[in-house]
Motif scaffolding. Sequence first.
Motif, PDB file in Angstrom:
ATOM      1  N   ALA A  95      37.754  36.537  40.788  1.00  0.00           N
ATOM      2  CA  ALA A  95      36.668  37.743  41.363  1.00  0.00           C
ATOM      3  C   ALA A  95      36.270  38.404  40.121  1.00  0.00           C
ATOM      4  O   ALA A  95      36.974  39.421  39.828  1.00  0.00           O
ATOM      5  CB  ALA A  95      37.457  38.347  42.626  1.00  0.00           C
ATOM      6  N   THR A  96      35.284  38.054  39.506  1.00  0.00           N
ATOM      7  CA  THR A  96      34.877  38.687  38.358  1.00  0.00           C
ATOM      8  C   THR A  96      34.613  40.266  38.286  1.00  0.00           C
ATOM      9  O   THR A  96      34.789  41.186  37.615  1.00  0.00           O
ATOM     10  CB  THR A  96      33.606  38.191  37.576  1.00  0.00           C
ATOM     11  OG1 THR A  96      32.529  37.957  38.642  1.00  0.00           O
ATOM     12  CG2 THR A  96      34.013  36.842  37.261  1.00  0.00           C
ATOM     13  N   HIS A  97      34.042  40.452  39.683  1.00  0.00           N
ATOM     14  CA  HIS A  97      33.826  42.154  39.955  1.00  0.00           C
ATOM     15  C   HIS A  97      34.987  42.788  39.719  1.00  0.00           C
ATOM     16  O   HIS A  97      34.814  44.116  40.148  1.00  0.00           O
ATOM     17  CB  HIS A  97      32.956  42.292  41.442  1.00  0.00           C
ATOM     18  CG  HIS A  97      33.648  41.858  42.532  1.00  0.00           C
ATOM     19  ND1 HIS A  97      34.289  40.577  42.613  1.00  0.00           N
ATOM     20  CD2 HIS A  97      33.960  42.497  43.501  1.00  0.00           C
ATOM     21  CE1 HIS A  97      34.625  40.564  43.843  1.00  0.00           C
ATOM     22  NE2 HIS A  97      34.556  41.863  44.608  1.00  0.00           N
ATOM     23  N   LEU A  98      36.259  42.197  39.994  1.00  0.00           N
ATOM     24  CA  LEU A  98      37.588  43.155  40.198  1.00  0.00           C
ATOM     25  C   LEU A  98      38.170  43.071  38.970  1.00  0.00           C
ATOM     26  O   LEU A  98      39.574  43.573  38.718  1.00  0.00           O
ATOM     27  CB  LEU A  98      38.244  42.417  41.393  1.00  0.00           C
ATOM     28  CG  LEU A  98      37.785  42.436  42.830  1.00  0.00           C
ATOM     29  CD1 LEU A  98      38.769  41.757  43.724  1.00  0.00           C
ATOM     30  CD2 LEU A  98      37.454  43.839  43.091  1.00  0.00           C
ATOM     31  N   ALA A  99      37.746  42.502  37.603  1.00  0.00           N
ATOM     32  CA  ALA A  99      38.440  42.269  36.651  1.00  0.00           C
ATOM     33  C   ALA A  99      38.986  43.670  36.226  1.00  0.00           C
ATOM     34  O   ALA A  99      40.021  43.571  35.289  1.00  0.00           O
ATOM     35  CB  ALA A  99      37.220  41.995  35.567  1.00  0.00           C
TER      36      ALA A  99
END
Length: 283
Positions: free
Chosen positions: A226-230
């Motif tokens: 989940a790249t938006h939660l990096a």
Amino acid sequence: MRTTLQQPRQVFGAASLRHPVIICGWTPAMPLEPTDFYRTHLAGLHRQLLASTIVRTYLTGTGIRLDGVDLAPADHFELPFGLFSTVEFAHLFSIFDGSRVHQQAETSPNLDEAPPGLYFTIINPRLIESQHKNRLGVFMRADAGIDLFIEDMHIDHYYLSEHRAPPTLGTLAFTLCAITAHLAGMGRITLVAADGQGSNARYVGAKVWPKLGFDASLQPGETADATHLAGCATVQDVMAQDAAWWAEHGTQRRMAFDLSANSTSWRKLLPYAGRKVSDGSPS
């Protein structure tokens, strides 16, 4: 009249839990000490909770039987961390009206990772899920940095009947628990938030407890897909970014509610509980 209860045997480092005493019929109890944070952030919600229909129906401290002793509203408890009225005792441990309660000292961790301490097992077939008992307790946590022992709470088991308990009961009961624990000077409330995987798919703790402010570190690589939660490091970081992702992917782990003033836990719980007590929406 004083009724002495079971004395815990476990000693936690330099401090031990003293045996609690019921002081029957003794009226002028020393109140729990309000903090500045309580006055500015908790007092208003506390008043709303105490006036709510749910609390006035299920959490009034009436009809409680503790190890064969019927408690009365005039009784007070001398516990290791303060003097409590029957109502405050009920609020601290989520003891619903009409419950039977058993006190037990645990000297070693149990299979569910509950730390040694003083626990109260609550039996209430009307509100607790069939064949289950709720169990909450207190324990001493050593803070090595400042060489102090801090009282914490641990929620070992917490079940509510899906069909008989009102939908907001869990949220309002826990909020009363947290406020009372804060007034008693405790540091945290801990638990293992189960995710329902494996033997019992009905467990929803990993989804529900973060809504109430519980937090924990993320596991390495947990949000890698989940790249938006990096940039997230904790469960509450994820909740702030994408609560729906956590509801779908969140897994079991030990979590804690930080009772200190202005914590992330309070900032999550207060608006959530405020909505529930105001509009009666499900938890």
